[in-house]
Design an enzyme around this catalytic site. Structure first.
Site, PDB file in Angstrom:
ATOM      1  N   LYS A 118      -8.022  20.066 -53.760  1.00 40.35           N
ATOM      2  CA  LYS A 118      -7.182  20.784 -51.991  1.00 40.35           C
ATOM      3  C   LYS A 118      -6.376  20.978 -52.211  1.00 40.35           C
ATOM      4  O   LYS A 118      -5.297  21.914 -51.667  1.00 40.35           O
ATOM      5  CB  LYS A 118      -8.003  19.162 -52.116  1.00 40.35           C
ATOM      6  CG  LYS A 118      -9.257  18.766 -51.259  1.00 40.35           C
ATOM      7  CD  LYS A 118      -9.746  17.504 -50.624  1.00 40.35           C
ATOM      8  CE  LYS A 118     -11.216  18.210 -50.068  1.00 40.35           C
ATOM      9  NZ  LYS A 118     -12.151  17.666 -51.002  1.00 40.35           N
ATOM     10  N   GLU A 129      -2.905  12.282 -45.819  1.00 37.74           N
ATOM     11  CA  GLU A 129      -2.286  13.514 -44.345  1.00 37.74           C
ATOM     12  C   GLU A 129      -2.272  12.331 -43.359  1.00 37.74           C
ATOM     13  O   GLU A 129      -2.946  11.505 -43.780  1.00 37.74           O
ATOM     14  CB  GLU A 129      -3.524  14.334 -44.624  1.00 37.74           C
ATOM     15  CG  GLU A 129      -3.909  15.468 -45.638  1.00 37.74           C
ATOM     16  CD  GLU A 129      -5.115  16.517 -44.924  1.00 37.74           C
ATOM     17  OE1 GLU A 129      -6.253  16.351 -44.575  1.00 37.74           O
ATOM     18  OE2 GLU A 129      -5.430  17.426 -45.856  1.00 37.74           O
ATOM     19  N   HIS A 133     -17.543   9.528 -43.209  1.00 37.66           N
ATOM     20  CA  HIS A 133     -17.217  10.969 -43.665  1.00 37.66           C
ATOM     21  C   HIS A 133     -17.758  11.313 -44.014  1.00 37.66           C
ATOM     22  O   HIS A 133     -17.655  12.494 -44.267  1.00 37.66           O
ATOM     23  CB  HIS A 133     -16.138  10.923 -44.029  1.00 37.66           C
ATOM     24  CG  HIS A 133     -14.498   9.220 -44.508  1.00 37.66           C
ATOM     25  ND1 HIS A 133     -13.351   9.925 -44.305  1.00 37.66           N
ATOM     26  CD2 HIS A 133     -14.621   8.501 -44.865  1.00 37.66           C
ATOM     27  CE1 HIS A 133     -13.204   9.166 -43.144  1.00 37.66           C
ATOM     28  NE2 HIS A 133     -13.028   8.112 -43.897  1.00 37.66           N
ATOM     29  N   ARG A 182     -19.286  27.234 -52.184  1.00 33.32           N
ATOM     30  CA  ARG A 182     -20.717  27.215 -52.664  1.00 33.32           C
ATOM     31  C   ARG A 182     -21.610  27.276 -50.814  1.00 33.32           C
ATOM     32  O   ARG A 182     -20.711  27.386 -49.680  1.00 33.32           O
ATOM     33  CB  ARG A 182     -21.527  25.774 -52.920  1.00 33.32           C
ATOM     34  CG  ARG A 182     -20.337  24.555 -51.821  1.00 33.32           C
ATOM     35  CD  ARG A 182     -20.833  23.322 -52.780  1.00 33.32           C
ATOM     36  NE  ARG A 182     -20.080  21.826 -52.159  1.00 33.32           N
ATOM     37  CZ  ARG A 182     -20.517  21.470 -50.839  1.00 33.32           C
ATOM     38  NH1 ARG A 182     -21.216  22.288 -50.288  1.00 33.32           N
ATOM     39  NH2 ARG A 182     -19.930  20.332 -50.714  1.00 33.32           N
TER      40      ARG A 182
END
Length: 694
Positions: free
Chosen positions: A116, A200, A235, A291
């Site tokens: 990420k 973040e 999440h 994917r």
């Protein structure tokens, strides 16, 4: 096109890929672990190869065994599905080196987007807007804390190599940072073998909107519109839909073009998803999943395309079947993930055998059920507890919502806890129905989505007793039994039944083998209702009486009525209570009766006084494991005083962490496990005694 492929996955995605291959005339090879020896995906394929023990780390995640199975069976290509090896760059490269086609992007693209932090740096260089955060390689805890302080709380910790909601923690204040970081890193190591994290700024009320992209080996790339995946718990996505409500054509085009640009930047091939977070009218790059996504069926529903077929064609070297200008959106689609889990207990996974499973009837292009399990299968602790994906399509969002509500009413499961009732409330809730979507919807509307328990309806109680009577019936059916004349429908306190004159010869009320000399036959049932969280409520006493062909059923002293059997199944009845009459279905499992009536599911534990006469009183000081798992952290020690709500220990199950807290003030009398120990469902973990005990 390929003649034979190996599917390096399990469950519903393996069955999904096999279905497309069967339609295209492509032979399939399944792989399976010990736990999956008799799984549905094994039966769905033409061949199957055993690759190891039940834990994924010893079977599905071993790329060399998967490749060996492909070579041994002559498979030309490997479809990785999602999860497991699907985003493993080393495995993709190993396939290429072995001359086996990896049905997915090249290893270089997976590597570029697999981290990420690296992906965000690449997007920053490309000018794609990013959420403020720290994406660096230095993972010193003190540095990470300083970065979080500088960004400003709340912040979101995310596993750099993560996905699927694993390895994510929201940190509301600096004092909580160290504990959250340690937990996030543990989960990241367990899930991905990599404990690096990024930080973040946590946006309040954001939407999660993702773009489906496709690219071929000839330089063509398109976007197949967007999906809104904002409704999440822990999440992880719960409901997905396409297209995203309220997204205008201009914003759809700009996000789609940005997603295609991201795919081109890494030389992408095949199906991928570029995920964005939206706040107000702005959007920010979040990550790219290299994917096929779990929620790809909603895109298939609105485009009329088979994305697995596109994957196979692109992987075999063909060009994309359509260009961007030829792609159209038709209607609206919704997907609900049916999980074996307990929403009332923090969405804990539920382990057990699917004693009974009835899915909605599939209806052409309007209702679709993708499942990797069958009735009788086990939901094991080794894999994701998904039972099925329920996908519906309508001419517009309102029609799709109606279809979803109707289909959820048809879904019936016994043997494990499920999220079906929760999903019913969710799709009917005002915020979801009005498309007031964001990733905090469930938490913000917790009271409405988790209402207090309510007493079971008399119709459900009557159906439960009907099932028990029908099971025990031995004598011939009597079509002429009449209800008790004592039923008084004119009083509000009396629950009157009206089935007497119309009773079927198959009525369980008239099928008793019970007999008493010179006295009416009477039988008393004690039923304990169970709530969605497996909590028990006050027992209901039900008395069945029969005298000279006249039958009555009293629920807690009130006269209720009867049912008669309909032909669908042994415990399918028509029950009438007062002015209400409806078909119901009951399922008996051990000492429990499950009743399904008009989309509502009720469970009653039947107390047999003979069978349970010697049961000991439950020890309230025991704290037990809510599911099988591994102890990964212990926060207390024997002799320590604890307060109600204090964290005692942490169990990891299905790559998710669950904290066990003190139910009341007390003293830890004994710790029965250590860090690293495996625990079974219901195992006693520790013992608390009252702080006032001698």
């Amino acid at each position: 096109m390929f003649n034979k492929i190996l599917i390096a996955n399990r469950g519903e995605i393996a069955c999904r890929v096999a279905a497309t291959c069967r339609r295209l005339g492509i032979a399939t090879v399944a792989v399976y672990s010990d736990a999956d020896a008799h799984a549905k995906h094994v039966a769905a394929c033409d061949e199957a190869v055993h690759i190891g023990p039940s834990p994924a780390a010893h079977s599905y995640l071993l790329g060399e065994r998967v490749l060996a199975a492909a070579r041994a069976t002559g498979a030309q290509a490997i479809h990785p599905g999602y999860g497991f090896l699907s985003e493993n760059a080393a495995f993709a490269q190993a396939c290429a080196d072995a001359g086996v086609v990896f049905i997915g992007p090249p290893a270089s693209a997976i590597a570029a987007m697999g981290s990420k932090a690296a992906a965000k740096a690449m997007m920053a260089r490309a000018g794609v807007p990013l959420v403020p955060g720290y994406h660096g390689d230095d993972q010193d805890p003190a540095l990470l804390r300083r970065e979080a302080d500088a960004i400003g709380y709340p912040v979101l910790l995310k596993a750099s190599a993560g996905g699927g909601g694993k390895g994510m923690r929201i940190v509301e204040r600096g004092d909580d940072f160290a504990a959250a970081l340690a937990s996030c890193q543990r989960e990241a190591r367990a899930s991905f073998g990599d404990d690096r994290v990024l930080i973040e700024k946590y946006l309040t009320r954001p939407r999660h909107v993702e773009i489906q992209v496709f690219a071929d080996t000839q330089g063509h790339a398109v976007y197949l519109f967007e999906r809104d995946c904002s409704v999440q718990r822990r999440h992880q996505k719960v409901l997905e839909e396409a297209p995203a409500p309220g997204l205008g054509a201009s914003r759809r085009r700009s996000m789609g073009e940005a997603a295609v640009a991201a795919a081109r930047a890494v030389g992408y091939v095949g199906a991928g998803t570029v995920e964005f977070i939206m706040a107000d009218d702005a959007f920010f790059f979040m990550e790219m999943n290299t994917r096929l996504q779990v929620e790809h069926p909603v895109t298939e529903m609105i485009t009329g395309l088979d994305l697995v077929e596109w994957q196979l064609r692109v992987a075999s070297g063909a060009a994309l079947p359509l260009e961007q200008d030829a792609l159209r959106i038709d209607g609206h689609a919704l997907e609900a993930r049916i999980y074996a889990e307990n929403p009332a207990r923090g969405f804990l996974p539920s382990i057990g055998r699917l004693a009974y499973l009835r899915a909605p009837r599939e209806r052409a292009s309007h209702v679709r059920v993708d499942s990797g399990v069958r009735e009788g299968d086990e939901i094991s602790p080794f894999y994701d507890p998904m039972i099925a994906k329920l996908i519906v399509h309508g001419a517009d969002r309102a029609a799709a919502l109606r279809a979803m509500r109707a289909a959820l009413r048809e879904f019936e499961v016994v043997g494990v806890s499920t999220n079906i009732a929760f999903l019913q409330r969710l799709v009917a809730s005002v915020p979801f129905a009005s498309a007031d979507l964001d990733t905090g919807l469930i938490e913000r509307h917790h009271e409405a989505l988790f209402p207090p328990p309510r007493a079971p309806e008399p119709i459900a109680v009557a159906a439960a007793v009907a099932a028990l009577l029908a099971r025990d019936a031995q004598g011939p059916y009597d079509a002429h039994a009449q209800p008790s004349s004592s039923a008084d429908s004119s009083t509000a306190s009396t629950l009157s039944m009206a089935c007497a004159a119309h009773a079927s010869p198959a009525s369980p009320w008239t099928a008793l083998g019970g007999w008493a000399l010179n006295a009416p036959y009477q039988r008393t049932f004690s039923l304990t209702p169970r709530g969605e969280g497996d909590d028990t409520y006050d027992a209901v006493t039900v008395v069945y009486r029969r005298d000279r062909g006249v039958a009555s059923l009293d629920i807690d002293g009130e006269t209720s009525a009867f049912a008669y059997r309909r032909g669908d199944g042994p415990y399918d009845f028509i029950v009438t209570c007062g002015a209400s009459r409806m078909p119901v279905r009951a399922v008996i499992e051990a000492d429990s009766v499950h009743v399904f009536a008009n989309g509502d599911a009720s469970r009653f534990d039947w107390h047999d006084p003979l069978a349970h006469a010697g049961d000991a009183e439950h020890d309230g000081g025991r704290l037990t494991a809510p599911m099988p798992g591994k102890v990964v952290a212990i926060h207390v020690e024997a002799g320590q005083a604890v307060e109600k709500g204090q964290a005692l220990l942490v169990i990891e199950a299905m790559k998710m962490e669950h904290t066990i807290v003190a139910p009341a003030d007390g003293i830890v009398d004994a710790m029965l496990f250590r860090v690293g120990d495996q625990v079974s469902d219901g195992a006693q973990l520790l013992h608390l005694k009252s702080a006032h005990a001698d």
